[in-house]
Design a protein around this motif. Structure first.
Motif, PDB file in Angstrom:
ATOM      1  N   ASP A   2     -16.971   3.862   3.708  1.00 33.34           N
ATOM      2  CA  ASP A   2     -15.614   3.724   3.640  1.00 33.34           C
ATOM      3  C   ASP A   2     -15.004   4.506   2.018  1.00 33.34           C
ATOM      4  OD1 ASP A   2     -15.105   3.526   5.746  1.00 33.34           O
ATOM      5  OD2 ASP A   2     -15.155   1.094   5.227  1.00 33.34           O
ATOM      6  N   PRO A   3     -14.248   4.859   1.751  1.00 30.43           N
ATOM      7  CA  PRO A   3     -13.754   5.582   0.629  1.00 30.43           C
ATOM      8  C   PRO A   3     -13.242   4.985  -0.337  1.00 30.43           C
ATOM      9  CG  PRO A   3     -12.604   5.836   1.888  1.00 30.43           C
ATOM     10  CD  PRO A   3     -13.143   5.541   2.645  1.00 30.43           C
ATOM     11  N   VAL A   4     -13.720   4.625  -1.882  1.00 34.74           N
ATOM     12  CA  VAL A   4     -12.837   3.308  -2.864  1.00 34.74           C
ATOM     13  C   VAL A   4     -11.219   3.701  -2.618  1.00 34.74           C
ATOM     14  CG1 VAL A   4     -12.029   3.053  -5.016  1.00 34.74           C
ATOM     15  CG2 VAL A   4     -14.581   3.321  -3.729  1.00 34.74           C
ATOM     16  N   VAL A   5     -10.398   2.589  -2.393  1.00 35.40           N
ATOM     17  CA  VAL A   5      -8.786   3.242  -2.463  1.00 35.40           C
ATOM     18  C   VAL A   5      -8.260   2.288  -4.158  1.00 35.40           C
ATOM     19  CG1 VAL A   5      -6.890   2.694  -1.417  1.00 35.40           C
ATOM     20  CG2 VAL A   5      -9.395   3.230  -0.106  1.00 35.40           C
ATOM     21  N   ILE A   6      -7.511   3.053  -4.619  1.00 30.04           N
ATOM     22  CA  ILE A   6      -7.055   1.961  -5.368  1.00 30.04           C
ATOM     23  C   ILE A   6      -5.288   2.921  -5.305  1.00 30.04           C
ATOM     24  CG2 ILE A   6      -6.172   2.379  -8.412  1.00 30.04           C
ATOM     25  CD1 ILE A   6      -8.663   3.845  -8.686  1.00 30.04           C
ATOM     26  N   THR A   7      -4.627   1.172  -5.235  1.00 22.76           N
ATOM     27  CA  THR A   7      -3.054   1.539  -4.423  1.00 22.76           C
ATOM     28  C   THR A   7      -2.391   1.071  -6.078  1.00 22.76           C
ATOM     29  OG1 THR A   7      -4.090   0.437  -2.804  1.00 22.76           O
ATOM     30  CG2 THR A   7      -1.416   0.331  -3.066  1.00 22.76           C
ATOM     31  N   ILE A   8      -1.258   1.980  -5.695  1.00 23.22           N
ATOM     32  CA  ILE A   8      -0.334   1.776  -7.291  1.00 23.22           C
ATOM     33  C   ILE A   8       1.159   1.623  -6.277  1.00 23.22           C
ATOM     34  CG2 ILE A   8       0.722   3.483  -9.502  1.00 23.22           C
ATOM     35  CD1 ILE A   8      -2.054   4.876  -9.425  1.00 23.22           C
ATOM     36  N   ASP A   9       1.103   0.341  -6.915  1.00 25.99           N
ATOM     37  CA  ASP A   9       2.842  -0.056  -6.540  1.00 25.99           C
ATOM     38  C   ASP A   9       3.783   0.393  -7.601  1.00 25.99           C
ATOM     39  OD1 ASP A   9       2.481  -1.325  -3.693  1.00 25.99           O
ATOM     40  OD2 ASP A   9       0.761  -2.474  -4.504  1.00 25.99           O
ATOM     41  N   VAL A  10       4.787   0.926  -7.247  1.00 24.78           N
ATOM     42  CA  VAL A  10       6.439   1.272  -7.778  1.00 24.78           C
ATOM     43  C   VAL A  10       7.043  -0.101  -7.281  1.00 24.78           C
ATOM     44  CG1 VAL A  10       7.526   2.560  -8.819  1.00 24.78           C
ATOM     45  CG2 VAL A  10       5.514   3.735  -8.040  1.00 24.78           C
ATOM     46  N   ASP A  11       7.626  -1.114  -8.065  1.00 20.49           N
ATOM     47  CA  ASP A  11       8.407  -2.178  -7.678  1.00 20.49           C
ATOM     48  C   ASP A  11       9.723  -0.986  -7.757  1.00 20.49           C
ATOM     49  OD1 ASP A  11       9.121  -4.056  -6.235  1.00 20.49           O
ATOM     50  OD2 ASP A  11       8.353  -6.014  -8.091  1.00 20.49           O
ATOM     51  N   PHE A  12      10.838  -2.406  -6.930  1.00 19.00           N
ATOM     52  CA  PHE A  12      12.575  -1.867  -6.996  1.00 19.00           C
ATOM     53  C   PHE A  12      13.044  -1.009  -8.676  1.00 19.00           C
ATOM     54  CE2 PHE A  12      12.434  -5.839  -7.397  1.00 19.00           C
ATOM     55  CZ  PHE A  12      13.686  -5.945  -8.268  1.00 19.00           C
ATOM     56  N   ASP A  13      11.727  -2.015  -9.547  1.00 17.73           N
ATOM     57  CA  ASP A  13      13.039  -1.337 -11.356  1.00 17.73           C
ATOM     58  C   ASP A  13      12.260  -1.299 -12.031  1.00 17.73           C
ATOM     59  OD1 ASP A  13      10.293  -3.885 -11.508  1.00 17.73           O
ATOM     60  OD2 ASP A  13      11.247  -5.101 -11.936  1.00 17.73           O
TER      61      ASP A  13
END
Length: 82
Positions: A2-13
């Motif tokens: 499986d590929p390595v996955v990095i998650t970048i979340d951008v919050d409402f603020d």
């Protein structure tokens, strides 16, 4: 494998989270993106913007990633921008 996955979340603020860890500033974000770009087999970067965040914040993250050479980046849950 499986590929390595990095998650970048951008919050409402406009807060940016890298794998659920807050990123304090743009320089830190760009250093992390440059590290991803330097890897021969780049991990996948999943960008998940909050539906309330201003699009310019999301566009800024995408622009930085592209400028630094991140090739495997995609938006997840971006239906609100359609």
């Amino acid at each position: 494998k499986d590929p390595v996955v990095i998650t970048i979340d951008v919050d409402f603020d406009g807060t940016i989270l890298w794998d659920n860890v807050p990123v304090p500033d743009r320089a830190t974000l760009e250093a992390k993106l440059a590290n991803v770009a330097a890897q021969p087999d780049q991990p996948e970067v999943h960008l998940r913007p909050n539906k309330l965040v201003e699009y310019k914040v999301v566009a800024g993250v995408m622009a930085s990633a592209q400028r630094l050479g991140v090739t495997k980046i995609g938006m997840v849950g971006n239906e609100q921008f359609q």
